[in-house]
Design a protein around this motif. Sequence first.
Motif, mmCIF file in Angstrom:
data_model
loop_
_atom_site.group_PDB
_atom_site.id
_atom_site.type_symbol
_atom_site.label_atom_id
_atom_site.label_comp_id
_atom_site.label_asym_id
_atom_site.label_seq_id
_atom_site.Cartn_x
_atom_site.Cartn_y
_atom_site.Cartn_z
ATOM 1 N N ASP A 143 -54.846 -62.933 37.413
ATOM 2 C CA ASP A 143 -54.327 -61.678 36.866
ATOM 3 C C ASP A 143 -52.891 -61.821 36.364
ATOM 4 N N ILE A 144 -52.107 -62.683 37.004
ATOM 5 C CA ILE A 144 -50.742 -62.973 36.566
ATOM 6 C C ILE A 144 -50.707 -64.433 36.142
ATOM 7 N N ALA A 175 -44.047 -58.388 29.977
ATOM 8 C CA ALA A 175 -43.964 -59.296 31.118
ATOM 9 C C ALA A 175 -42.659 -59.005 31.858
ATOM 10 N N LYS A 227 -43.455 -63.806 34.722
ATOM 11 C CA LYS A 227 -44.740 -63.377 35.273
ATOM 12 C C LYS A 227 -45.392 -62.515 34.191
ATOM 13 N N PRO A 279 -48.737 -60.422 32.975
ATOM 14 C CA PRO A 279 -50.063 -59.870 33.298
ATOM 15 C C PRO A 279 -51.097 -60.294 32.252
ATOM 16 N N LYS A 280 -52.234 -60.742 32.714
ATOM 17 C CA LYS A 280 -53.315 -61.147 31.806
ATOM 18 C C LYS A 280 -53.701 -59.991 30.886
#
Length: 63
Positions: A7-8, A36, A44, A46-47
Amino acid sequence: MFNDYQDIITVDELCEMLCIGKNSAYTLLATGQIKAFRHNRVWKIPKLAVAEYVYKSSGISSR
């Protein structure tokens, strides 16, 4: 879309997902085109933010 990723994701994974170089990836992050955040000095991502960027850039509705 992008089911093989957590997910990240990291910058390296972003490059892999979009088939782009690191300079392009950092430009997308720095300009806010891909949402991000940074924890310490590590991005980091997020998808879901990557998927939204792809949908928006291609002109396809995400819903």
